[in-house]
Every structure is written in C-alpha cells, then in structure tokens.
Design a protein around this motif. Structure first.
Motif, PDB file in Angstrom:
ATOM      1  N   LEU A 664       8.891  -3.991  -4.612  1.00  0.00           N
ATOM      2  CA  LEU A 664       7.481  -3.888  -4.991  1.00  0.00           C
ATOM      3  C   LEU A 664       6.683  -5.083  -4.480  1.00  0.00           C
ATOM      4  O   LEU A 664       5.528  -4.934  -4.014  1.00  0.00           O
ATOM      5  CB  LEU A 664       7.365  -3.782  -6.515  1.00  0.00           C
ATOM      6  N   ALA A 665       7.255  -6.256  -4.560  1.00  0.00           N
ATOM      7  CA  ALA A 665       6.568  -7.454  -4.069  1.00  0.00           C
ATOM      8  C   ALA A 665       6.322  -7.372  -2.565  1.00  0.00           C
ATOM      9  O   ALA A 665       5.239  -7.736  -2.067  1.00  0.00           O
ATOM     10  CB  ALA A 665       7.392  -8.695  -4.412  1.00  0.00           C
ATOM     11  N   VAL A 666       7.337  -6.880  -1.846  1.00  0.00           N
ATOM     12  CA  VAL A 666       7.173  -6.741  -0.391  1.00  0.00           C
ATOM     13  C   VAL A 666       6.042  -5.767  -0.074  1.00  0.00           C
ATOM     14  O   VAL A 666       5.191  -6.022   0.795  1.00  0.00           O
ATOM     15  CB  VAL A 666       8.497  -6.278   0.243  1.00  0.00           C
ATOM     16  N   TRP A 667       6.043  -4.597  -0.775  1.00  0.00           N
ATOM     17  CA  TRP A 667       4.979  -3.628  -0.547  1.00  0.00           C
ATOM     18  C   TRP A 667       3.612  -4.226  -0.900  1.00  0.00           C
ATOM     19  O   TRP A 667       2.612  -3.992  -0.190  1.00  0.00           O
ATOM     20  CB  TRP A 667       5.213  -2.377  -1.385  1.00  0.00           C
ATOM     21  N   ALA A 668       3.524  -4.990  -1.972  1.00  0.00           N
ATOM     22  CA  ALA A 668       2.249  -5.603  -2.359  1.00  0.00           C
ATOM     23  C   ALA A 668       1.767  -6.589  -1.296  1.00  0.00           C
ATOM     24  O   ALA A 668       0.582  -6.603  -0.914  1.00  0.00           O
ATOM     25  CB  ALA A 668       2.398  -6.295  -3.711  1.00  0.00           C
ATOM     26  N   VAL A 669       2.666  -7.415  -0.792  1.00  0.00           N
ATOM     27  CA  VAL A 669       2.296  -8.393   0.244  1.00  0.00           C
ATOM     28  C   VAL A 669       1.847  -7.676   1.506  1.00  0.00           C
ATOM     29  O   VAL A 669       0.814  -8.030   2.123  1.00  0.00           O
ATOM     30  CB  VAL A 669       3.476  -9.330   0.523  1.00  0.00           C
ATOM     31  N   LEU A 670       2.635  -6.664   1.929  1.00  0.00           N
ATOM     32  CA  LEU A 670       2.260  -5.926   3.137  1.00  0.00           C
ATOM     33  C   LEU A 670       0.905  -5.235   2.956  1.00  0.00           C
ATOM     34  O   LEU A 670       0.078  -5.185   3.885  1.00  0.00           O
ATOM     35  CB  LEU A 670       3.336  -4.882   3.464  1.00  0.00           C
ATOM     36  N   ALA A 671       0.676  -4.683   1.754  1.00  0.00           N
ATOM     37  CA  ALA A 671      -0.605  -4.022   1.502  1.00  0.00           C
ATOM     38  C   ALA A 671      -1.760  -5.019   1.552  1.00  0.00           C
ATOM     39  O   ALA A 671      -2.843  -4.737   2.127  1.00  0.00           O
ATOM     40  CB  ALA A 671      -0.566  -3.324   0.152  1.00  0.00           C
ATOM     41  N   LEU A 672      -1.597  -6.204   0.972  1.00  0.00           N
ATOM     42  CA  LEU A 672      -2.654  -7.223   1.006  1.00  0.00           C
ATOM     43  C   LEU A 672      -2.912  -7.686   2.434  1.00  0.00           C
ATOM     44  O   LEU A 672      -4.071  -7.945   2.817  1.00  0.00           O
ATOM     45  CB  LEU A 672      -2.267  -8.400   0.121  1.00  0.00           C
ATOM     46  N   ILE A 673      -1.841  -7.776   3.221  1.00  0.00           N
ATOM     47  CA  ILE A 673      -2.027  -8.156   4.625  1.00  0.00           C
ATOM     48  C   ILE A 673      -2.847  -7.091   5.344  1.00  0.00           C
ATOM     49  O   ILE A 673      -3.774  -7.400   6.115  1.00  0.00           O
ATOM     50  CB  ILE A 673      -0.666  -8.357   5.312  1.00  0.00           C
ATOM     51  N   ALA A 674      -2.495  -5.795   5.089  1.00  0.00           N
ATOM     52  CA  ALA A 674      -3.255  -4.718   5.730  1.00  0.00           C
ATOM     53  C   ALA A 674      -4.713  -4.752   5.297  1.00  0.00           C
ATOM     54  O   ALA A 674      -5.637  -4.572   6.117  1.00  0.00           O
ATOM     55  CB  ALA A 674      -2.626  -3.376   5.375  1.00  0.00           C
ATOM     56  N   THR A 675      -4.955  -4.962   3.999  1.00  0.00           N
ATOM     57  CA  THR A 675      -6.339  -5.033   3.513  1.00  0.00           C
ATOM     58  C   THR A 675      -7.065  -6.217   4.139  1.00  0.00           C
ATOM     59  O   THR A 675      -8.256  -6.122   4.522  1.00  0.00           O
ATOM     60  CB  THR A 675      -6.347  -5.150   1.985  1.00  0.00           C
ATOM     61  N   THR A 676      -6.407  -7.331   4.246  1.00  0.00           N
ATOM     62  CA  THR A 676      -7.013  -8.519   4.862  1.00  0.00           C
ATOM     63  C   THR A 676      -7.384  -8.239   6.309  1.00  0.00           C
ATOM     64  O   THR A 676      -8.465  -8.646   6.785  1.00  0.00           O
ATOM     65  CB  THR A 676      -6.048  -9.703   4.778  1.00  0.00           C
TER      66      THR A 676
END
Length: 694
Positions: A664-676
């Motif tokens: 879940l943490a990996v998905w959250a980080v990847l999602a924040l990177i995509a949003t950024t």
C-alpha cells in the motif's frame, strides 16, 4: 459552513455536509452489506420452503417403515447445533407448485413415492436402487436461497443415507461374527468327524487282523479235522474186524473151552489196539488248543455284532459322503469309498454269519472227540478185563461167548460210529476250509475298508484345519464394535475446521476493501484532484499535489477507522486482531485516496470510470477461486490486492500484513509521484495559454 477544500468541477469550497457524507459513505455501505450478509444461517427462518412427501411406506418384518416421513420430520425439526431452521411447510404437489409460482415458497423439496423402497433395496434378493429427493427453487428467489435450501436438503439426505448405511454395515459386520461362529461349529464337527473316522479306521484295521487270525485258525482246524477223518478210517476198519473176531470168538468159546487162552490173548490184543486208538484220539484232542471251544463260541456269538458294526460303518461312511463339505476330490473319494462299502456289505455279512454258524459247530468238536477217546479207553479196559476173566474162569466161557456176541455187536456199532465220525470230521475240515477262505476274503475287504476310512479321516482332518483357518481369518465384533466400525465405514472421511457459514472470514476483508476503495472514489467525486490554482501557486509541485491529497487522506483514514468499527460491532473479533485490522484499514484508506487522486489527475473523468472497474475486478476476483486466470492475474496487480491480503492476514492470523502495508505504501508513493507529474505538466504553460485572458 465551508472548509478550505476545493470542490471537484467547481470553484466553490466543500461544505461540512459534503465532507460528512463522504466520510460516512463507506461505513454506511459496509454496515448495510455486513448486516445483510453476515451469518445468514442464523436467520434461516426468513426462508419459507415446502416439503412434499409422496413416499409410500414399505412393510419390513411385519412393520411399516415410512422413511419419507422420517426425513420430513428431520428437516422440519432441524439440527440440534443449528440455532435457526428454514420455515418448512408440509404441502402437496398442487399447493407446492402454485406456491412456488406465486412466491409463497422459496423452494420445494419433493420426496418421491419410491424413496423408502429404494433406500431399503440393499436387502438380499432385491435390486439395489439409489434413493433420491428433488429440490426446486422459485424463479424469483434470492441468489443464495436455492443454494441454502439445496444444501440443507442434501445434508439431511446425506446424514439419513449415512444412518441407513451404518445400520446395513452393522448387520454385515455382525454377520461376520455369526459366520465365524458357525464355521467354528462346523470346524469342531469336522474335527470330531475326523477323530471318529480315525477310530473307525483303527477298528477296521483291528477287524482285518482278527479276520486274519480267524482265517489262520480255521485253516488249522481244517488240517486237524482232516487228520481226524484220516485216523477214523483205520479205527472203523479195526472195529469191524473186532466185531468179526468177536463173533468167531463166541462160536469158538462154545465149542472149546481150551481156546480161552487164545481168547485172552486176542482180548489183550484188542485192548492194546483200543488203547492205541484211544491214545491217538486223545492226541488229536490234545492238538486242539484249550481255548478253541471258547474262541469258537465267542466267534459264533460275535458274528451278529460284527454284522451290525459293518452295517453301521457303511451307513456312517455313506452319511459322511452325503454331508461332505470338503473339496470335490475329497467328496468324490468319500462317495466312492461309501459305494464300495455298500457293495461289499451283503457278501461280508453273509460270510460273517456263515463263520458264526461253523464256529458254533466247531465249538462242540473237542467234547465229542474226548467222548470217543473215553469210549475207546473204556473199551481197552474192558478188553483187558475180559482177557483176565478168560484166563481165570473157563467155566464162564459160555457166558463170555454171549458177552462176546454183545461185544461183536458193540464193535459193529463202534465201527459204524467211527465211520460217521470220519464223515463228520471230513465235513468239519471242508467247512473250516471255507471259513478260512471266507475270512481271508473278508480280511481283504476289511483292509480296503480301513484304507477308505483312513482317507476319509485324512480328508476330514484337512477340512477341519481349513475351517479353523477360515475362522481365524474372519473378524468378529461385539455389537458396540460393529456399530462403531459401521459408522466409520458409512462416513469414512470427515473434514474439520469447515464452516457452514456462507459469509466466511474472507468476506469481511473483501467487503472492507471494496467499500474503502469506493470511498476513495467518492472522495475525488467531491474533491479536486489537482488544485485549480496550481498554475499560479508559488508552492512546489509536490506540495501542491500533497495539498490536494491531504483532505482525501484524512477522510480515507477516518473512513478506514469507521469501517473497522462497523466490522467489530457486527463480528466481535479479538481486540488485538481488530486493532491490527483497523490499522490496515486506515492505511488502505490513505493509500486508496492517493491512487484515486492519481487516476483523476491523470485521466480526468475517465479515471473515476477506471476506478469503478478496478473495484469491480477486485471484488469479482476474490469471491470464488474459479475466477478465470486472466482476471485473477490482473487483480493481483491492482492496489486493492495488498490491502485485501493485509486485512485477511490481520483477521485470520495468516500473515502477510507487513507485506500488504508495504505494498500500500508503494502504491501511495507511486500515485503521489504521478499526481506531482500532472501538477508539473499543468504548471507548464505554452505562449498560447499565457496569451489567453484569465
């Protein structure tokens, strides 16, 4: 009242009412699902089903056996360990059909008319047939109603069938015990028969030996009688001469007294001859054994007993042949021996009878010979007395002449008697020879009888040993052992740890994961994924992305805590397991907020459509293991997969919680990177965009 959060597709801020609605949406949906689906077996009485019992009872051992009625009663009563049961209605075919059509009954269980006869078709002499029941579900029934009804009917039928199988197998196992006892009795009888046959063989051997001795004694008797007949002929000739001499002597005595001396000499000669004859007869008598008369008498008296023994032996042999339970070769040999014995029986009994008659006649022989010897001895003594009297008294010559005439007559009688004695001795010799021949033949027959009976004894002993082996190999059971073993054989495999609940432990994590995912979708239906002021904002792109993520993350965390609370209220898990589950739910809510933000940021409105597909795929791939491999593979790549694994590991203590949280943490980080990256792209304005009025 508003909060400083941008509304999606609008510049107006989000109100507290919208925020509360987004917060409560997963909890409300989760509460509805858990409340509706959790432990449905506790509310089975909400299902109404009909039972149609068309079964016809069968008469068994004079009593009616209504198995359909018993199964109906078992379904209506339910199980002792089940707190709820379907609302069963005992109906008929017409009412059940109409009730199924108008929705009165969710399902109909029909017990056919041959149910009892089929269930009892395992009895000897009948064709086995499987007993079946029919289950029909209403077209408008709920998704799982038919499965619940069919499962209850199937379970009841299975338990009922297992009970019937247990009773049948109990009788089979007790039949093993009865068979073993009967075979044991047969083995004991076979041992006794073998012992009796052995004793009969020993008796037949003794009979053979006795007949051999009888044959030898009869031969000796024939020889002695022959010698006695040969000696009787000279004795008869001598007696005839004595008669002639006595006649001449009587005439001479009357004519001349001077011949007295010659008469005395002749009388002495007669005395000597008679003495020798008496001695020879006594010698013949001495050659006869002292026990001859007793043996001959015993033999004569034993003849009927021997005949009875032969008849009984032949009958026993025939009975053994008729009751033979050995191998075909043994039974054939036994029947042949019985046939041979029955064929030889008439000749043997006739021979033994004749032997008895001859033995009775022979028993009188020694006394007759002794009588003749005594008569000759008396004759010799009388001749000597006559000689002495002739010497001393010449005056009595006339009287002596008359006496001599009597002597001549007596001598003639002696000669005639001796001739008859010789003829009788010759007949005795011939009869004794026949006895010897018959005894020899009987001895051969007794030998064959002994061999046949010995074969019977050997075969019967082998049969008894085989029966003993069979008895040892056949198991025996008490009533309790037979019942216990029958219960195990009728239901040899059982499963432990299998829940009868349609809402298993994996369903709670699945529902929690699903409602939290759609809660994240709802957050970015209401919230702006990327701030509309991103282009003019002085903050860094990462902070702009976090500004849009923070409200959704907080909402997701609260949603996770609320969903975990609803689950705990419904399920009452251990507090340690629930605390770990609540932590995973909070992490999932935060991670799902990040992923849904990225989907809307990258794809716009289509991102919500993609999120809905992701939620549907996550639910579909985890309901049943028969999902197609392609869908299962896609599901494992979704952000919902680590959330579900971690939640399930927290409640089922199966592990994988740490790996799920990391995922879940990996998905959250990847999602924040995509949003950024989306924020960065949106903050890069072209000249055309800059020239347009704000």
């Amino acid at each position: 009242m508003t909060v400083p959060v941008e509304r999606s597709r609008s510049r107006r801020p989000v109100t507290w009412l919208t925020l509360i609605g987004v917060l409560l949406l997963p909890a409300v949906i989760g509460g509805i699902l858990v409340g509706a689906l959790y432990n449905p077996t506790d509310r089975l009485d909400n299902i109404t089903a009909a039972i149609v019992n068309d079964d016809k009872a069968v008469e068994l051992n004079g009593q009616l056996v209504p198995l359909g009625r018993q199964l109906t009663g078992g379904l209506v009563k339910g199980a002792d360990d089940q707190p709820s049961n379907i609302d069963w209605v005992i109906s008929n075919d017409e009412d059940a059909a109409s009730g199924l059509e108008d929705g009165t009954y969710t399902a109909v269980v029909t017990i056919p008319e041959n149910f009892t006869s089929a269930a009892l078709s395992t009895r000897p002499g009948e064709t086995p047939e499987r007993a079946t029941i029919g289950v029909q579900t209403a077209p408008d029934a709920r998704v799982v109603d038919g499965a619940i009804t069919a499962q209850l009917a199937s379970t009841a039928s299975s338990v009922f069938g297992t009970e019937l199988s247990s009773q049948y197998l109990t009788n089979v196992f007790l039949g093993f015990t009865t068979l073993g006892q009967q075979l044991g009795t047969a083995a004991s009888g076979a041992h006794q028969l073998a012992d009796g046959a052995g004793q009969a063989a020993t008796g037949a051997t003794g009979l053979k030996d006795g007949l051999g001795q009888l044959s030898d004694g009869s031969a000796q008797l024939a020889t002695g009688a022959q010698q006695l007949a040969a000696g009787a002929t000279p004795l008869a000739d001598g007696a005839s001469k004595v008669a002639g001499g006595a006649t001449s002597l009587a005439g001479g005595t009357r004519e001349a007294a001077t011949g007295v001396g010659d008469l005395a000499g002749g009388a002495n000669a007669i005395a000597d001859g008679n003495q020798r004859l008496a001695d020879e007869i006594n010698g013949i008598a001495d050659q006869i054994p002292p026990e001859f008369a007793q043996v001959a008498t015993d033999l004569s008296q034993a003849a009927p007993q021997v005949n009875d023994a032969l008849v009984k032996a032949a009958a026993a042999l025939q009975q053994a042949a008729d009751d033979c339970t050995g191998t075909p070769e043994q039974c054939d040999a036994l029947r042949k021996a019985a046939d041979d014995a029955n064929a030889a029986l008439p000749q043997a009994t006739a021979t033994v009878t004749k032997i008895g008659q001859l033995a009775g006649d022979a028993a009188k022989l020694p006394a007759g010979i002794r009588t003749i010897a005594e008569a000759n001895q008396q004759l010799a003594d009388g001749a000597r007395g006559l000689a002495g009297g002739a010497t001393k008294a010449a005056t009595g010559l006339s009287t002596i002449a008359g006496g001599i005439d009597g002597v001549a007559g007596g001598a003639s009688q002696v000669a005639s008697g001796v001739q008859q004695f010789g003829a009788g001795a010759a007949g005795l010799s011939s009869g004794a020879a026949q006895v010897a021949s018959g005894a020899s033949s009987a001895e051969d027959g007794a030998g064959q009888l002994a061999d046949g009976v010995q074969q019977v004894a050997t075969g019967t002993s082998s049969l008894a040993d085989g029966l003993d082996t069979a008895v040892q190999q056949i198991p025996t059971y008490t009533d309790a052992q037979a019942q216990s073993l029958a219960d195990i054989v009728a239901d040899p495999v059982s499963a432990t740890g299998v829940s009868d609940s349609l809402f298993g432990i994996a369903a709670v994590p699945l529902l929690a994961m699903a409602v939290l995912w759609f809660g994240g979708v709802a957050s970015f239906v209401a919230f702006q994924a990327v701030s509309a002021r991103a282009l003019t904002s002085r903050r860094a792109s990462g902070l702009v992305a976090l500004r849009g993520f923070a409200p959704a993350a907080i909402v997701g965390a609260v949603q996770g805590l609320l969903v975990a609370g609803v689950v705990q209220v419904a399920s009452q898990y251990d507090w340690g397991d629930w605390a770990l589950f609540a932590l995973v739910c909070i992490a999932a809510g935060v991670a799902f907020a990040a992923v849904n933000q990225a989907l809307v940021a990258v794809f716009g409105g289509a991102g919500r459509w993609i999120a809905a597909i992701v939620g549907a795929l996550a639910v579909a791939a985890n309901i049943v293991s028969t999902v197609p491999p392609v869908l299962a593979g896609l599901s494992s790549l979704l952000p919902t997969s680590p959330a579900y694994s971690a939640m399930l590991g927290a409640l089922a203590s199966s592990g994988g919680v740490g790996a799920g949280i990391v995922g879940l943490a990996v998905w959250a980080v990847l999602a924040l990177i995509a949003t950024t990256l989306v924020v960065v792209r949106r903050r890069t304005a072209s000249l055309r965009t800059a020239a347009q009025p704000a």
